[in-house]
Every structure is written in structure tokens, then in C-alpha cells.
Write a protein that holds these residues in place. Structure first.
Motif, PDB file in Angstrom:
ATOM      1  N   LEU A  59       0.831  -1.206   0.000  1.00  0.00           N
ATOM      2  CA  LEU A  59       0.000   0.000   0.000  1.00  0.00           C
ATOM      3  C   LEU A  59       0.864   1.254   0.000  1.00  0.00           C
ATOM      4  O   LEU A  59       1.974   1.270   0.520  1.00  0.00           O
ATOM      5  CB  LEU A  59      -0.927  -0.007   1.212  1.00  0.00           C
ATOM      6  N   LEU A  60       0.328   2.309  -0.584  1.00  0.00           N
ATOM      7  CA  LEU A  60       0.984   3.610  -0.606  1.00  0.00           C
ATOM      8  C   LEU A  60       0.706   4.350   0.696  1.00  0.00           C
ATOM      9  O   LEU A  60      -0.337   4.144   1.322  1.00  0.00           O
ATOM     10  CB  LEU A  60       0.442   4.454  -1.769  1.00  0.00           C
ATOM     11  N   THR A  61       1.616   5.214   1.103  1.00  0.00           N
ATOM     12  CA  THR A  61       1.382   6.112   2.235  1.00  0.00           C
ATOM     13  C   THR A  61       1.322   7.535   1.712  1.00  0.00           C
ATOM     14  O   THR A  61       1.883   7.856   0.654  1.00  0.00           O
ATOM     15  CB  THR A  61       2.494   5.997   3.305  1.00  0.00           C
ATOM     16  N   TRP A  62       0.617   8.386   2.445  1.00  0.00           N
ATOM     17  CA  TRP A  62       0.479   9.795   2.061  1.00  0.00           C
ATOM     18  C   TRP A  62       1.749  10.546   2.417  1.00  0.00           C
ATOM     19  O   TRP A  62       2.313  10.358   3.497  1.00  0.00           O
ATOM     20  CB  TRP A  62      -0.715  10.417   2.766  1.00  0.00           C
ATOM     21  N   ASP A  63       2.199  11.400   1.519  1.00  0.00           N
ATOM     22  CA  ASP A  63       3.406  12.178   1.727  1.00  0.00           C
ATOM     23  C   ASP A  63       3.076  13.656   1.496  1.00  0.00           C
ATOM     24  O   ASP A  63       2.749  14.049   0.372  1.00  0.00           O
ATOM     25  CB  ASP A  63       4.486  11.692   0.746  1.00  0.00           C
ATOM     26  N   GLU A  64       3.167  14.463   2.532  1.00  0.00           N
ATOM     27  CA  GLU A  64       2.827  15.889   2.424  1.00  0.00           C
ATOM     28  C   GLU A  64       3.764  16.639   1.482  1.00  0.00           C
ATOM     29  O   GLU A  64       3.349  17.602   0.839  1.00  0.00           O
ATOM     30  CB  GLU A  64       2.821  16.563   3.799  1.00  0.00           C
ATOM     31  N   ASN A  65       5.025  16.205   1.398  1.00  0.00           N
ATOM     32  CA  ASN A  65       5.942  16.866   0.465  1.00  0.00           C
ATOM     33  C   ASN A  65       5.495  16.645  -0.983  1.00  0.00           C
ATOM     34  O   ASN A  65       5.571  17.564  -1.803  1.00  0.00           O
ATOM     35  CB  ASN A  65       7.377  16.373   0.661  1.00  0.00           C
ATOM     36  N   LEU A  66       5.029  15.433  -1.287  1.00  0.00           N
ATOM     37  CA  LEU A  66       4.517  15.166  -2.632  1.00  0.00           C
ATOM     38  C   LEU A  66       3.230  15.958  -2.880  1.00  0.00           C
ATOM     39  O   LEU A  66       3.015  16.470  -3.985  1.00  0.00           O
ATOM     40  CB  LEU A  66       4.277  13.672  -2.838  1.00  0.00           C
ATOM     41  N   ALA A  67       2.378  16.074  -1.867  1.00  0.00           N
ATOM     42  CA  ALA A  67       1.146  16.859  -2.002  1.00  0.00           C
ATOM     43  C   ALA A  67       1.480  18.332  -2.249  1.00  0.00           C
ATOM     44  O   ALA A  67       0.829  19.000  -3.067  1.00  0.00           O
ATOM     45  CB  ALA A  67       0.272  16.697  -0.763  1.00  0.00           C
ATOM     46  N   THR A  68       2.495  18.837  -1.569  1.00  0.00           N
ATOM     47  CA  THR A  68       2.915  20.222  -1.767  1.00  0.00           C
ATOM     48  C   THR A  68       3.441  20.433  -3.182  1.00  0.00           C
ATOM     49  O   THR A  68       3.122  21.430  -3.839  1.00  0.00           O
ATOM     50  CB  THR A  68       3.987  20.610  -0.725  1.00  0.00           C
ATOM     51  N   SER A  69       4.234  19.491  -3.665  1.00  0.00           N
ATOM     52  CA  SER A  69       4.745  19.545  -5.027  1.00  0.00           C
ATOM     53  C   SER A  69       3.592  19.487  -6.031  1.00  0.00           C
ATOM     54  O   SER A  69       3.566  20.238  -7.016  1.00  0.00           O
ATOM     55  CB  SER A  69       5.707  18.372  -5.255  1.00  0.00           C
ATOM     56  N   ALA A  70       2.626  18.619  -5.778  1.00  0.00           N
ATOM     57  CA  ALA A  70       1.454  18.493  -6.648  1.00  0.00           C
ATOM     58  C   ALA A  70       0.642  19.793  -6.663  1.00  0.00           C
ATOM     59  O   ALA A  70       0.190  20.247  -7.714  1.00  0.00           O
ATOM     60  CB  ALA A  70       0.584  17.325  -6.189  1.00  0.00           C
ATOM     61  N   ARG A  71       0.476  20.395  -5.501  1.00  0.00           N
ATOM     62  CA  ARG A  71      -0.286  21.647  -5.384  1.00  0.00           C
ATOM     63  C   ARG A  71       0.378  22.765  -6.192  1.00  0.00           C
ATOM     64  O   ARG A  71      -0.288  23.514  -6.910  1.00  0.00           O
ATOM     65  CB  ARG A  71      -0.424  22.066  -3.922  1.00  0.00           C
ATOM     66  N   ALA A  72       1.692  22.857  -6.091  1.00  0.00           N
ATOM     67  CA  ALA A  72       2.408  23.895  -6.833  1.00  0.00           C
ATOM     68  C   ALA A  72       2.214  23.707  -8.334  1.00  0.00           C
ATOM     69  O   ALA A  72       1.997  24.683  -9.070  1.00  0.00           O
ATOM     70  CB  ALA A  72       3.899  23.871  -6.479  1.00  0.00           C
ATOM     71  N   TYR A  73       2.258  22.463  -8.787  1.00  0.00           N
ATOM     72  CA  TYR A  73       2.101  22.242 -10.219  1.00  0.00           C
ATOM     73  C   TYR A  73       0.650  22.440 -10.670  1.00  0.00           C
ATOM     74  O   TYR A  73       0.407  22.987 -11.750  1.00  0.00           O
ATOM     75  CB  TYR A  73       2.628  20.872 -10.645  1.00  0.00           C
ATOM     76  N   ALA A  74      -0.310  22.053  -9.850  1.00  0.00           N
ATOM     77  CA  ALA A  74      -1.721  22.292 -10.185  1.00  0.00           C
ATOM     78  C   ALA A  74      -1.979  23.790 -10.303  1.00  0.00           C
ATOM     79  O   ALA A  74      -2.682  24.246 -11.219  1.00  0.00           O
ATOM     80  CB  ALA A  74      -2.628  21.663  -9.132  1.00  0.00           C
ATOM     81  N   ARG A  75      -1.385  24.568  -9.410  1.00  0.00           N
ATOM     82  CA  ARG A  75      -1.530  26.028  -9.478  1.00  0.00           C
ATOM     83  C   ARG A  75      -0.871  26.588 -10.738  1.00  0.00           C
ATOM     84  O   ARG A  75      -1.394  27.512 -11.359  1.00  0.00           O
ATOM     85  CB  ARG A  75      -0.938  26.675  -8.231  1.00  0.00           C
ATOM     86  N   GLN A  76       0.271  26.026 -11.104  1.00  0.00           N
ATOM     87  CA  GLN A  76       0.951  26.490 -12.315  1.00  0.00           C
ATOM     88  C   GLN A  76       0.080  26.218 -13.545  1.00  0.00           C
ATOM     89  O   GLN A  76      -0.046  27.085 -14.417  1.00  0.00           O
ATOM     90  CB  GLN A  76       2.305  25.798 -12.460  1.00  0.00           C
ATOM     91  N   MET A  77      -0.522  25.025 -13.632  1.00  0.00           N
ATOM     92  CA  MET A  77      -1.391  24.740 -14.776  1.00  0.00           C
ATOM     93  C   MET A  77      -2.608  25.659 -14.780  1.00  0.00           C
ATOM     94  O   MET A  77      -3.050  26.099 -15.845  1.00  0.00           O
ATOM     95  CB  MET A  77      -1.824  23.266 -14.775  1.00  0.00           C
ATOM     96  N   THR A  78      -3.148  25.971 -13.596  1.00  0.00           N
ATOM     97  CA  THR A  78      -4.269  26.904 -13.517  1.00  0.00           C
ATOM     98  C   THR A  78      -3.857  28.264 -14.057  1.00  0.00           C
ATOM     99  O   THR A  78      -4.587  28.893 -14.836  1.00  0.00           O
ATOM    100  CB  THR A  78      -4.768  27.039 -12.067  1.00  0.00           C
ATOM    101  N   TYR A  79      -2.698  28.719 -13.661  1.00  0.00           N
ATOM    102  CA  TYR A  79      -2.201  30.030 -14.080  1.00  0.00           C
ATOM    103  C   TYR A  79      -1.947  30.091 -15.588  1.00  0.00           C
ATOM    104  O   TYR A  79      -2.320  31.046 -16.260  1.00  0.00           O
ATOM    105  CB  TYR A  79      -0.930  30.377 -13.306  1.00  0.00           C
ATOM    106  N   THR A  80      -1.311  29.034 -16.123  1.00  0.00           N
ATOM    107  CA  THR A  80      -0.944  29.045 -17.539  1.00  0.00           C
ATOM    108  C   THR A  80      -2.040  28.509 -18.450  1.00  0.00           C
ATOM    109  O   THR A  80      -2.033  28.796 -19.655  1.00  0.00           O
ATOM    110  CB  THR A  80       0.327  28.198 -17.785  1.00  0.00           C
ATOM    111  N   GLY A  81      -2.938  27.688 -17.892  1.00  0.00           N
ATOM    112  CA  GLY A  81      -3.951  27.039 -18.712  1.00  0.00           C
ATOM    113  C   GLY A  81      -3.399  25.910 -19.563  1.00  0.00           C
ATOM    114  O   GLY A  81      -4.085  25.372 -20.424  1.00  0.00           O
ATOM    115  N   ARG A  82      -2.155  25.503 -19.307  1.00  0.00           N
ATOM    116  CA  ARG A  82      -1.511  24.433 -20.083  1.00  0.00           C
ATOM    117  C   ARG A  82      -1.596  23.121 -19.318  1.00  0.00           C
ATOM    118  O   ARG A  82      -1.027  22.987 -18.245  1.00  0.00           O
ATOM    119  CB  ARG A  82      -0.054  24.788 -20.361  1.00  0.00           C
ATOM    120  N   PHE A  83      -2.292  22.159 -19.889  1.00  0.00           N
ATOM    121  CA  PHE A  83      -2.465  20.833 -19.296  1.00  0.00           C
ATOM    122  C   PHE A  83      -1.440  19.894 -19.910  1.00  0.00           C
ATOM    123  O   PHE A  83      -1.607  19.386 -21.006  1.00  0.00           O
ATOM    124  CB  PHE A  83      -3.894  20.347 -19.570  1.00  0.00           C
ATOM    125  N   GLN A  84      -0.336  19.728 -19.204  1.00  0.00           N
ATOM    126  CA  GLN A  84       0.733  18.844 -19.663  1.00  0.00           C
ATOM    127  C   GLN A  84       1.575  18.434 -18.470  1.00  0.00           C
ATOM    128  O   GLN A  84       1.553  19.082 -17.430  1.00  0.00           O
ATOM    129  CB  GLN A  84       1.602  19.533 -20.705  1.00  0.00           C
TER     130      GLN A  84
END
Length: 183
Positions: A59-84
């Protein structure tokens, strides 16, 4: 109508790396889908671990550092509108990544995860990139990352605006390593 929604969602997921054309799906009802960090964490972690458990995988465990990294990238895609997919360094610090996008609050977290899990229909446990029955690794790449044997930790986050929202899940160690078997 539900079939049209499904097709629209698949078009959005078909080729994250190539930046699929903008598809706006019709909403099933006007009630917004529930949101929140705790609900996202529970849905993504429990849902992905349930799939791994059916295959006898750790099983996988939750990692807050990975969630933080994911959040930063989700925000970047929101800002740029580029889904990649994000540009990342090669080597041991590279993070696995699953992406999803859709109209803001039109889908529940379980529906988003369900789109990735449905790729099991195209999946075969082959050596990367030959893990898809269709011959297109993209048709099973989200699922392959979810069930990648060596991945141990995950973290997910969302960001969006009044039109689009982006879900990013990050995994470590990364999956979908060319030349390796999924599990």
C-alpha cells in the motif's frame, strides 16, 4: 448524456503530454461536487490502495511533500492554462505524476480517480512501455503508475479557477520506468 460526458473526459485524459484540445463537458446536474483537502486525500489514497490491494501490492502512504509539489504544479497549470506533464529532472528525485482536468466542480474526486482506474481495461502487466493492450502506452499509463510495485508514497492536490480545475497526484519512487515491469 452520460456517454457523452465519458467521451469528453476520455478526450481530456487521452494524451496529457501532447496537451489535448479543450473539451467542455456538460454537467449532469447543477450541484457542485464536494471539495476539500481531507476528502481529496481520503478518496485518492484509499481508492488507489484498494486497487493495489486487489493485486497484492504494497500500500501507498500519504506524503505531504509530494502533495505540496502536486499543489504547486496544479496552481501552475491553472495560471498558464496548459495541461501537460511537468518537466522534471531525471534520476532518483523524479516524481511519478498522474494528471486530470475538467470543468470546475463538475466531477467528484471518486469520478476523477475512476477515469484513471478504468484504464485497467487496456492494461497488461508488461515491460514499460508495452503495458497496453491497444499498443498505445498512454491508454494505460495512469493505471500503471497507480499499481507500480516500487512506488511507496503519494500526494495529491487540486487547483483551479471558475472554468477549469486540475488534479495532480505525485508518486515516489516514480513509476512508468522504461524497461521495467509494472509489478
Amino acid at each position: 448524456m452520460r456517454g457523452k460526458l465519458w467521451i469528453a473526459a476520455l478526450l481530456m485524459l487521452a494524451s496529457c503530454a501532447d496537451g489535448p484540445p479543450r473539451v467542455v463537458e456538460r454537467r449532469i446536474d447543477s450541484a457542485p461536487a464536494p471539495r476539500g483537502a481531507a476528502l481529496l486525500r481520503t478518496t485518492m489514497l484509499d481508492g488507489q490502495n484498494a486497487e493495489r490491494a486487489t493485486l497484492g501490492l504494497p500500500l501507498l502512504t500519504w506524503d505531504e511533500n509530494l502533495a505540496t509539489s502536486a499543489r504547486a504544479y496544479a496552481r501552475q497549470m491553472t495560471y498558464t492554462g496548459r495541461f501537460q506533464h511537468a518537466e522534471q529532472p531525471r534520476g532518483p528525485t523524479r516524481e511519478g505524476e498522474n494528471l486530470w482536468t475538467g470543468t470546475t466542480r463538475a466531477y467528484t474526486y471518486a469520478e476523477m480517480l475512476g477515469h484513471w482506474l478504468d484504464e485497467r481495461q487496456a492494461f497488461v502487466n508488461g515491460v514499460t512501455p508495452a503495458y497496453s493492450r491497444t499498443g498505445r502506452y498512454q491508454d494505460a499509463s495512469h493505471y500503471a503508475q497507480i499499481v507500480w510495485r516500487n512506488s511507496q508514497r503519494m500526494g495529491c492536490a487540486m487547483a483551479g479557477d471558475d472554468r477549469d480545475e486540475y488534479l495532480v497526484c505525485r508518486y515516489s519512487p516514480t513509476g512508468n520506468v522504461v524497461g521495467e515491469r509494472v509489478y
